[in-house]
Design a protein around this motif. Structure first.
Motif, PDB file in Angstrom:
ATOM      1  N   LEU A  33       0.820  -1.220   0.000  1.00 23.95           N
ATOM      2  CA  LEU A  33       0.000   0.000   0.000  1.00 23.95           C
ATOM      3  C   LEU A  33       0.850   1.266   0.000  1.00 23.95           C
ATOM      4  CD1 LEU A  33      -2.905   1.137   0.249  1.00 23.95           C
ATOM      5  CD2 LEU A  33      -2.544   1.151   2.710  1.00 23.95           C
ATOM      6  N   TYR A  34       1.942   1.280   0.742  1.00 26.80           N
ATOM      7  CA  TYR A  34       2.722   2.502   0.883  1.00 26.80           C
ATOM      8  C   TYR A  34       3.370   2.955  -0.424  1.00 26.80           C
ATOM      9  CZ  TYR A  34       6.647  -0.752   1.272  1.00 26.80           C
ATOM     10  OH  TYR A  34       7.558  -1.743   1.037  1.00 26.80           O
ATOM     11  N   LEU A  35       3.499   2.084  -1.405  1.00 22.79           N
ATOM     12  CA  LEU A  35       4.054   2.489  -2.694  1.00 22.79           C
ATOM     13  C   LEU A  35       3.088   3.362  -3.496  1.00 22.79           C
ATOM     14  CD1 LEU A  35       5.928  -0.737  -3.832  1.00 22.79           C
ATOM     15  CD2 LEU A  35       6.906   1.383  -2.970  1.00 22.79           C
ATOM     16  N   ARG A  36       1.804   3.354  -3.112  1.00 20.80           N
ATOM     17  CA  ARG A  36       0.837   4.204  -3.803  1.00 20.80           C
ATOM     18  C   ARG A  36       1.055   5.677  -3.485  1.00 20.80           C
ATOM     19  NH1 ARG A  36      -4.449   0.900  -3.038  1.00 20.80           N
ATOM     20  NH2 ARG A  36      -4.866   2.523  -1.535  1.00 20.80           N
ATOM     21  N   ILE A  37       1.836   5.962  -2.462  1.00 23.07           N
ATOM     22  CA  ILE A  37       2.126   7.353  -2.106  1.00 23.07           C
ATOM     23  C   ILE A  37       2.813   8.065  -3.273  1.00 23.07           C
ATOM     24  CG2 ILE A  37       3.539   8.809  -0.592  1.00 23.07           C
ATOM     25  CD1 ILE A  37       2.950   6.785   1.636  1.00 23.07           C
ATOM     26  N   LEU A  38       3.588   7.329  -4.049  1.00 25.67           N
ATOM     27  CA  LEU A  38       4.289   7.942  -5.173  1.00 25.67           C
ATOM     28  C   LEU A  38       3.347   8.415  -6.274  1.00 25.67           C
ATOM     29  CD1 LEU A  38       7.424   5.632  -5.454  1.00 25.67           C
ATOM     30  CD2 LEU A  38       7.281   7.931  -4.512  1.00 25.67           C
ATOM     31  N   ASN A  39       2.083   7.974  -6.249  1.00 29.75           N
ATOM     32  CA  ASN A  39       1.105   8.487  -7.209  1.00 29.75           C
ATOM     33  C   ASN A  39       0.940   9.995  -7.063  1.00 29.75           C
ATOM     34  OD1 ASN A  39       0.621   5.941  -8.233  1.00 29.75           O
ATOM     35  ND2 ASN A  39      -1.216   5.617  -7.028  1.00 29.75           N
ATOM     36  N   ALA A  40       1.167  10.492  -5.858  1.00 28.07           N
ATOM     37  CA  ALA A  40       1.046  11.927  -5.615  1.00 28.07           C
ATOM     38  C   ALA A  40       2.050  12.712  -6.453  1.00 28.07           C
ATOM     39  CB  ALA A  40       1.241  12.231  -4.134  1.00 28.07           C
TER      40      ALA A  40
END
Length: 147
Positions: A33-40
């Motif tokens: 889940l924490y890799l979705r932060i890079l979508n920002a």
């Protein structure tokens, strides 16, 4: 007919997020889940690009730029969630969701629709934050009154 810059940059956001997701999927990292932060970062890129284009065209109004940035960010999020929804059903629907991140907004075993709604909520929240932060970074170049 020329496409609006907000749509062009929303498509760039969608493309960046899609390629990033497919790379994560290819390397087996989509469950984190924490890799979705890079979508920002992709949303910031599109919003910042829209604001730069507005400034180059002489549009310095704060409200005008705020709406333009918001349209870009939300357009990118809606396109990305739509693409995710199609991809989930292409890969098997609700059964495919188990391969994605286990730590989820609602917890439990979400359906494909619930998963996409949760991602949409996360995306909208991220977009609002990024738009306001980016507008603060551009604040000195905008005017508070419309022309």
């Amino acid at each position: 007919m020329k496409m609006p810059k907000e749509l062009i940059n929303a498509i760039l956001i969608f493309t960046g997020i899609s390629v990033y997701f497919l790379l994560m999927e290819f390397f087996g990292l989509s469950k984190f889940l924490y890799l979705r932060i890079l979508n920002a970062a992709f949303i910031y890129f599109g919003v910042n690009r829209t604001l730069r284009m507005n400034m180059a065209e002489g549009q310095f109004g704060y409200i005008t730029n705020l709406l333009s940035a918001g349209t870009t960010a939300l357009g990118g999020v809606f396109l990305s969630v739509g693409g995710l929804f199609a991809y989930i059903y292409y890969r098997g629907g609700t059964t495919y969701i188990r391969n994605l991140s286990g730590e989820f907004l609602f917890g439990g075993n979400p359906t494909a629709n619930e998963y996409c709604i949760g991602v949409l909520i996360e995306g909208i929240a991220t977009s609002v934050i990024i738009v306001f932060v980016t507008m603060q970074l551009w604040r000195k170049k905008t005017t508070s009154q419309e022309d």
